[in-house]
Write a protein that holds these residues in place. Structure first.
Motif, PDB file in Angstrom:
ATOM      1  N   LYS A 172      16.697   7.841 -13.667  1.00 12.82           N
ATOM      2  CA  LYS A 172      16.395   6.834 -14.678  1.00 12.82           C
ATOM      3  C   LYS A 172      15.363   5.836 -14.150  1.00 12.82           C
ATOM      4  O   LYS A 172      14.423   5.465 -14.860  1.00 12.82           O
ATOM      5  N   ALA A 173      15.520   5.415 -12.905  1.00 12.43           N
ATOM      6  CA  ALA A 173      14.567   4.478 -12.311  1.00 12.43           C
ATOM      7  C   ALA A 173      13.180   5.105 -12.252  1.00 12.43           C
ATOM      8  O   ALA A 173      12.179   4.456 -12.600  1.00 12.43           O
ATOM      9  N   VAL A 174      13.101   6.352 -11.829  1.00 13.75           N
ATOM     10  CA  VAL A 174      11.817   7.043 -11.748  1.00 13.75           C
ATOM     11  C   VAL A 174      11.184   7.128 -13.133  1.00 13.75           C
ATOM     12  O   VAL A 174       9.996   6.834 -13.310  1.00 13.75           O
ATOM     13  N   LYS A 175      11.970   7.493 -14.127  1.00 13.19           N
ATOM     14  CA  LYS A 175      11.461   7.604 -15.503  1.00 13.19           C
ATOM     15  C   LYS A 175      10.912   6.264 -15.991  1.00 13.19           C
ATOM     16  O   LYS A 175       9.814   6.193 -16.565  1.00 13.19           O
ATOM     17  N   HIS A 176      11.655   5.188 -15.759  1.00 10.19           N
ATOM     18  CA  HIS A 176      11.206   3.865 -16.194  1.00 10.19           C
ATOM     19  C   HIS A 176       9.937   3.428 -15.469  1.00 10.19           C
ATOM     20  O   HIS A 176       9.025   2.870 -16.084  1.00 10.19           O
ATOM     21  N   LEU A 177       9.892   3.672 -14.177  1.00  5.62           N
ATOM     22  CA  LEU A 177       8.707   3.269 -13.416  1.00  5.62           C
ATOM     23  C   LEU A 177       7.474   4.054 -13.845  1.00  5.62           C
ATOM     24  O   LEU A 177       6.386   3.488 -13.958  1.00  5.62           O
ATOM     25  N   VAL A 178       7.631   5.338 -14.092  1.00 12.77           N
ATOM     26  CA  VAL A 178       6.507   6.140 -14.588  1.00 12.77           C
ATOM     27  C   VAL A 178       6.037   5.581 -15.931  1.00 12.77           C
ATOM     28  O   VAL A 178       4.837   5.450 -16.184  1.00 12.77           O
ATOM     29  N   ALA A 179       6.984   5.192 -16.787  1.00 12.13           N
ATOM     30  CA  ALA A 179       6.632   4.602 -18.085  1.00 12.13           C
ATOM     31  C   ALA A 179       5.849   3.297 -17.909  1.00 12.13           C
ATOM     32  O   ALA A 179       5.038   2.943 -18.770  1.00 12.13           O
ATOM     33  N   LEU A 180       6.083   2.603 -16.806  1.00  8.44           N
ATOM     34  CA  LEU A 180       5.367   1.358 -16.521  1.00  8.44           C
ATOM     35  C   LEU A 180       4.047   1.592 -15.776  1.00  8.44           C
ATOM     36  O   LEU A 180       3.373   0.644 -15.396  1.00  8.44           O
ATOM     37  N   GLY A 181       3.712   2.871 -15.550  1.00  2.43           N
ATOM     38  CA  GLY A 181       2.454   3.181 -14.897  1.00  2.43           C
ATOM     39  C   GLY A 181       2.528   3.300 -13.381  1.00  2.43           C
ATOM     40  O   GLY A 181       1.498   3.409 -12.728  1.00  2.43           O
ATOM     41  N   GLU A 182       3.729   3.267 -12.842  1.00  4.77           N
ATOM     42  CA  GLU A 182       3.896   3.401 -11.390  1.00  4.77           C
ATOM     43  C   GLU A 182       3.889   4.873 -10.999  1.00  4.77           C
ATOM     44  O   GLU A 182       4.290   5.748 -11.780  1.00  4.77           O
ATOM     45  N   ARG A 195       0.779  -1.230   0.000  1.00  9.01           N
ATOM     46  CA  ARG A 195       0.000   0.000   0.000  1.00  9.01           C
ATOM     47  C   ARG A 195       0.813   1.284   0.000  1.00  9.01           C
ATOM     48  O   ARG A 195       0.322   2.333   0.428  1.00  9.01           O
ATOM     49  N   ALA A 196       2.056   1.229  -0.472  1.00  9.41           N
ATOM     50  CA  ALA A 196       2.815   2.483  -0.649  1.00  9.41           C
ATOM     51  C   ALA A 196       2.133   3.280  -1.755  1.00  9.41           C
ATOM     52  O   ALA A 196       1.669   2.713  -2.748  1.00  9.41           O
ATOM     53  N   GLU A 197       2.087   4.578  -1.594  1.00 11.61           N
ATOM     54  CA  GLU A 197       1.418   5.425  -2.569  1.00 11.61           C
ATOM     55  C   GLU A 197       2.367   5.945  -3.639  1.00 11.61           C
ATOM     56  O   GLU A 197       1.931   6.335  -4.720  1.00 11.61           O
ATOM     57  N   VAL A 198       3.658   5.946  -3.355  1.00  8.17           N
ATOM     58  CA  VAL A 198       4.621   6.475  -4.316  1.00  8.17           C
ATOM     59  C   VAL A 198       5.984   5.819  -4.080  1.00  8.17           C
ATOM     60  O   VAL A 198       6.332   5.483  -2.953  1.00  8.17           O
ATOM     61  N   PHE A 199       6.722   5.626  -5.154  1.00 11.26           N
ATOM     62  CA  PHE A 199       8.111   5.153  -5.099  1.00 11.26           C
ATOM     63  C   PHE A 199       8.972   6.400  -5.208  1.00 11.26           C
ATOM     64  O   PHE A 199       8.799   7.209  -6.124  1.00 11.26           O
ATOM     65  N   VAL A 200       9.905   6.575  -4.298  1.00 11.97           N
ATOM     66  CA  VAL A 200      10.776   7.749  -4.282  1.00 11.97           C
ATOM     67  C   VAL A 200      12.219   7.288  -4.412  1.00 11.97           C
ATOM     68  O   VAL A 200      12.650   6.377  -3.706  1.00 11.97           O
ATOM     69  N   SER A 201      12.944   7.937  -5.347  1.00  9.43           N
ATOM     70  CA  SER A 201      14.340   7.567  -5.560  1.00  9.43           C
ATOM     71  C   SER A 201      15.129   8.767  -6.072  1.00  9.43           C
ATOM     72  O   SER A 201      14.581   9.616  -6.777  1.00  9.43           O
ATOM     73  N   PHE A 202      16.406   8.802  -5.751  1.00  4.04           N
ATOM     74  CA  PHE A 202      17.308   9.791  -6.337  1.00  4.04           C
ATOM     75  C   PHE A 202      17.742   9.368  -7.741  1.00  4.04           C
ATOM     76  O   PHE A 202      18.356  10.135  -8.456  1.00  4.04           O
ATOM     77  N   ASP A 203      17.428   8.147  -8.125  1.00  6.00           N
ATOM     78  CA  ASP A 203      17.793   7.610  -9.434  1.00  6.00           C
ATOM     79  C   ASP A 203      16.765   8.067 -10.474  1.00  6.00           C
ATOM     80  O   ASP A 203      15.684   7.498 -10.607  1.00  6.00           O
ATOM     81  N   ALA A 222       5.854   7.301  -9.306  1.00  3.79           N
ATOM     82  CA  ALA A 222       7.242   7.407  -8.867  1.00  3.79           C
ATOM     83  C   ALA A 222       7.726   8.830  -9.065  1.00  3.79           C
ATOM     84  O   ALA A 222       7.300   9.515 -10.007  1.00  3.79           O
ATOM     85  N   ARG A 223       8.630   9.248  -8.177  1.00  2.90           N
ATOM     86  CA  ARG A 223       9.166  10.609  -8.293  1.00  2.90           C
ATOM     87  C   ARG A 223      10.482  10.732  -7.550  1.00  2.90           C
ATOM     88  O   ARG A 223      10.857   9.865  -6.755  1.00  2.90           O
ATOM     89  N   LEU A 224      11.167  11.848  -7.827  1.00  5.59           N
ATOM     90  CA  LEU A 224      12.381  12.204  -7.093  1.00  5.59           C
ATOM     91  C   LEU A 224      11.977  12.784  -5.734  1.00  5.59           C
ATOM     92  O   LEU A 224      10.881  13.344  -5.605  1.00  5.59           O
ATOM     93  N   PRO A 225      12.837  12.679  -4.726  1.00  5.70           N
ATOM     94  CA  PRO A 225      12.537  13.313  -3.434  1.00  5.70           C
ATOM     95  C   PRO A 225      12.413  14.823  -3.604  1.00  5.70           C
ATOM     96  O   PRO A 225      13.101  15.425  -4.424  1.00  5.70           O
TER      97      PRO A 225
END
Length: 132
Positions: A116-126, A106-114, A128-131
């Motif tokens: 590229k990871a954020v971009k890929h996850l958003v492309a997959l419909g997740e 039940r996490a509402e968002v994935f947060v990463s300094f990466d 995700a964002r930078l802090p």
């Protein structure tokens, strides 16, 4: 017999860098009724294949999919598929697993300094964002 295989056993099958150990690993998997592969095994294998053996992410995904085709292999399907989806986009397997496990808890968002990871996850419909 049901067995849990350490990452080094699975790696022997995927990279085939030691013929003797590759044969032993194959024999163990062939004899097993079930081979239980925890998520950490996939994350470690993907990391070692990329960092140590210099496999491309596409080759890592191909090797992991070949392993998953073995009928006796048991694994956490949604998480592994999320990791493979990240590899398919050129991202990191573990980031896909982390995001998927977070969402399942039940996490509402994935947060990463990466970025590229954020971009890929958003492309997959997740979500995700930078802090910030």
């Amino acid at each position: 017999m049901r067995l849990a295989a350490d990452t080094n056993v699975i790696l022997r099958l995927m990279v085939r860098d030691d013929p003797g150990q590759t044969a032993l690993a194959a024999r163990e998997l062939e004899r097993a009724e079930a081979v239980i592969l925890p998520l950490v095994t996939f994350c470690e294998a993907a990391w070692v294949m990329e960092r140590t053996y210099r496999f491309s992410r596409a080759a890592i995904a191909e090797s992991l999919r070949a392993l998953l085709a073995v009928p006796s292999v048991e694994y956490d399907r949604p998480e592994v598929e999320a990791g493979l989806a990240m590899l398919d986009l050129g991202g990191d397997f573990a980031d896909g697993v982390i995001a998927r496990q977070g969402r399942s808890r039940r996490a509402e968002v994935f947060v990463s300094f990466d970025e590229k990871a954020v971009k890929h996850l958003v492309a997959l419909g997740e979500n995700a964002r930078l802090p910030r």
